[in-house]
Design a protein around this motif. Structure first.
Motif, mmCIF file in Angstrom:
data_model
loop_
_atom_site.group_PDB
_atom_site.id
_atom_site.type_symbol
_atom_site.label_atom_id
_atom_site.label_comp_id
_atom_site.label_asym_id
_atom_site.label_seq_id
_atom_site.Cartn_x
_atom_site.Cartn_y
_atom_site.Cartn_z
ATOM 1 N N HIS A 7 -60.241 19.004 21.363
ATOM 2 C CA HIS A 7 -60.178 17.866 20.449
ATOM 3 C C HIS A 7 -60.640 18.279 19.045
ATOM 4 O O HIS A 7 -60.060 17.882 18.036
ATOM 5 N N LEU A 8 -61.693 19.135 19.005
ATOM 6 C CA LEU A 8 -62.233 19.555 17.708
ATOM 7 C C LEU A 8 -61.261 20.445 16.933
ATOM 8 O O LEU A 8 -61.356 20.571 15.711
ATOM 9 N N SER A 9 -60.338 21.092 17.670
ATOM 10 C CA SER A 9 -59.388 21.973 16.975
ATOM 11 C C SER A 9 -58.317 21.173 16.225
ATOM 12 O O SER A 9 -57.535 21.742 15.451
ATOM 13 N N ASP A 10 -58.293 19.844 16.427
ATOM 14 C CA ASP A 10 -57.351 18.993 15.691
ATOM 15 C C ASP A 10 -57.908 18.762 14.282
ATOM 16 O O ASP A 10 -59.005 18.212 14.121
ATOM 17 N N PRO A 11 -57.196 19.194 13.224
ATOM 18 C CA PRO A 11 -57.745 19.081 11.857
ATOM 19 C C PRO A 11 -57.945 17.629 11.405
ATOM 20 O O PRO A 11 -58.645 17.385 10.423
ATOM 21 N N ASN A 12 -57.337 16.684 12.108
ATOM 22 C CA ASN A 12 -57.453 15.277 11.669
ATOM 23 C C ASN A 12 -58.694 14.559 12.196
ATOM 24 O O ASN A 12 -58.895 13.389 11.902
ATOM 25 N N VAL A 13 -59.535 15.283 12.965
ATOM 26 C CA VAL A 13 -60.718 14.619 13.537
ATOM 27 C C VAL A 13 -61.719 14.314 12.416
ATOM 28 O O VAL A 13 -62.033 15.181 11.589
ATOM 29 N N ALA A 14 -62.186 13.068 12.393
ATOM 30 C CA ALA A 14 -63.128 12.643 11.345
ATOM 31 C C ALA A 14 -64.449 13.403 11.475
ATOM 32 O O ALA A 14 -64.856 13.760 12.588
ATOM 33 N N ASP A 15 -65.133 13.625 10.338
ATOM 34 C CA ASP A 15 -66.389 14.381 10.327
ATOM 35 C C ASP A 15 -67.445 13.754 11.235
ATOM 36 O O ASP A 15 -68.158 14.459 11.947
ATOM 37 N N VAL A 16 -67.524 12.421 11.194
ATOM 38 C CA VAL A 16 -68.554 11.745 11.986
ATOM 39 C C VAL A 16 -68.307 11.988 13.482
ATOM 40 O O VAL A 16 -69.250 12.208 14.261
ATOM 41 N N THR A 17 -67.018 11.999 13.883
ATOM 42 C CA THR A 17 -66.674 12.274 15.292
ATOM 43 C C THR A 17 -67.053 13.718 15.631
ATOM 44 O O THR A 17 -67.614 13.997 16.693
ATOM 45 N N LYS A 18 -66.730 14.644 14.680
ATOM 46 C CA LYS A 18 -67.057 16.066 14.908
ATOM 47 C C LYS A 18 -68.552 16.245 15.146
ATOM 48 O O LYS A 18 -68.971 16.949 16.056
ATOM 49 N N GLN A 19 -69.347 15.576 14.300
ATOM 50 C CA GLN A 19 -70.812 15.713 14.433
ATOM 51 C C GLN A 19 -71.271 15.242 15.809
ATOM 52 O O GLN A 19 -72.058 15.911 16.478
ATOM 53 N N GLY A 20 -70.754 14.082 16.227
ATOM 54 C CA GLY A 20 -71.127 13.522 17.535
ATOM 55 C C GLY A 20 -70.747 14.465 18.662
ATOM 56 O O GLY A 20 -71.547 14.724 19.573
ATOM 57 N N LEU A 21 -69.532 15.028 18.582
ATOM 58 C CA LEU A 21 -69.061 15.904 19.665
ATOM 59 C C LEU A 21 -69.833 17.227 19.685
ATOM 60 O O LEU A 21 -70.136 17.766 20.749
ATOM 61 N N ASN A 22 -70.163 17.749 18.485
ATOM 62 C CA ASN A 22 -70.946 18.990 18.443
ATOM 63 C C ASN A 22 -72.340 18.794 19.029
ATOM 64 O O ASN A 22 -72.896 19.703 19.640
#
Ligand SMILES: CC(C)(COP(=O)(O)OP(=O)(O)OC[C@H]1O[C@@H](n2cnc3c(N)ncnc32)[C@H](O)[C@@H]1OP(=O)(O)O)[C@@H](O)C(=O)NCCC(=O)NCCSC(=O)CCCC(=O)O
Length: 320
Positions: free
Chosen positions: A164-179
């Motif tokens: 999911h993180l490899s999708d460039p359209n993922v919002a920063d806030v979502t990235k932070q949560g997933l990381n």
């Protein structure tokens, strides 16, 4: 000379077995979390491992440790068949938990133990566990295991998140949560049957299915230990099942209030089991969830039920 396919397979199996017996590959649940220190007769002290972001102790850890304490006071002939717990206060990750066992009753075929988990001089959990001497019975039935792809055909939560993180359209806030999820050291492996909706856009039925097992090796000797590990595992991701129909809401406060389990059959908690979770009801800021753990061969191993407090906030409401 080239080895035959069968010889090669045997070597791989032997190497895997040697690998699995290496001490440092044993599950941290066995080497640390459920390895209680005995302080006195029927009094134990537990260690924490993974602490959820809520900074209150993980309920499964407290239930699993309480069951270890109870199990230490019964003979090998007795098998745990059920437990009933209330979570009374939030567990404090800064201090250890003490477990005090009361030998409530020793009967002919059943025996009951009451365990109090204590921090700062006050109970944070009460647990009653019942043990039974196996008895043959002509009455035997169980539901049929849901038909799902085997664990080998599915990705782990971590692999799904990476994808999911490899999708460039993922919002920063979502990235932070997933990381943050990736960085957590949860001693459990999970393979969801249906990939989770990381963006939480879709209204879903309050049901989910995932394969689950303890990380690391446990071995098959000690069935009571597998039940304690299952107690730990069973509390993970169970209550959020009640939130699946409400993607527009976020739980401002959620915590399990009680937890009950019934152990029906032998199983290995370090081998994949299908966890079927469903929430038949939510209301009044509470939600009820039920779970069933199935062995890969279709045998129903464990049932559980839990009610939790769920105080939810609508995340789409205007802030004006
Ligand atoms: C459940 C409670 C909190 C109940 O105690 P209580 O004194 O009655 O507390 P409370 O009045 O409910 O307050 C708690 C908190 O909720 C707030 N509150 C109260 N009423 C409302 C409201 N209407 N709206 C919004 N918030 C409300 C209160 O102000 C309290 O907040 P505060 O703690 O003061 O910041 C307590 O018994 C408790 O903490 N028990 C232990 C629960 C627990 O720790 N369970 C195990 C951990 S949860 C878990 O492991 C599940 C993990 C699942 C997973 O993510 O996979």
């Amino acid at each position: 000379m080239a080895e035959s396919g069968a010889e090669l397979k045997r070597e791989v199996i032997d190497a895997a077995a040697r690998f699995a017996d290496t001490p440092d590959l044993r599950s941290v649940l066995v080497t640390s979390v459920l390895n209680l220190e005995k302080l006195e007769y029927d009094l134990y002290r537990g260690k924490h491992h993974w602490v959820p972001r809520s900074q209150r102790l993980f309920g499964g850890q407290i239930v699993g440790q309480a069951l270890v304490a109870a199990a230490r006071s019964v003979t090998d002939q007795l098998h745990v068949h059920s437990l009933h717990c209330y979570f009374l206060r939030a567990g404090d990750p800064k201090v250890p938990v003490l477990y005090q066992v009361d030998r409530t009753r020793d009967g002919r075929s059943f025996c009951v133990r009451s365990v109090k988990a204590i921090q700062h001089g006050q109970p944070i959990l009460t647990c009653q566990a019942s043990f039974h001497m196996s008895q043959p019975s002509p009455l035997e039935h169980q539901f049929t295991m849901p038909s799902v792809p085997p664990p080998d055909a599915l990705l782990t939560v971590e692999e799904l998140i990476q994808r999911h993180l490899s999708d460039p359209n993922v919002a920063d806030v979502t990235k932070q949560g997933l990381n943050k999820i990736l960085a957590e050291e949860v001693p459990i492996e999970i393979k969801p049957v249906n990939p989770p909706d990381f963006r939480r856009h879709v209204v879903m039925e309050p049901k989910k299915l995932f394969w689950v097992r303890a990380k690391g090796h446990i071995g098959e000797e000690d069935m009571k230990l597998h039940c304690c590990v299952a107690a730990y595992v069973s509390d993970y991701s169970l209550l959020p099942t009640a939130l699946l129909p409400y993607p527009k809401y976020r739980a401002q406060f959620s915590a399990s209030l009680d937890h009950a389990m019934w152990f029906h059959n032998t199983f290995r908690a370090d081998q994949w089991m299908l966890y079927e979770c469903e929430s038949p009801w939510a209301g009044g800021s509470r939600g009820l969830v039920q779970g069933r753990m199935w062995r890969q061969d279709g045998v129903l191993a464990v049932s559980c039920a839990q009610e939790g407090v769920l105080r939810a906030k609508n995340t789409t409401q205007s802030k004006l």
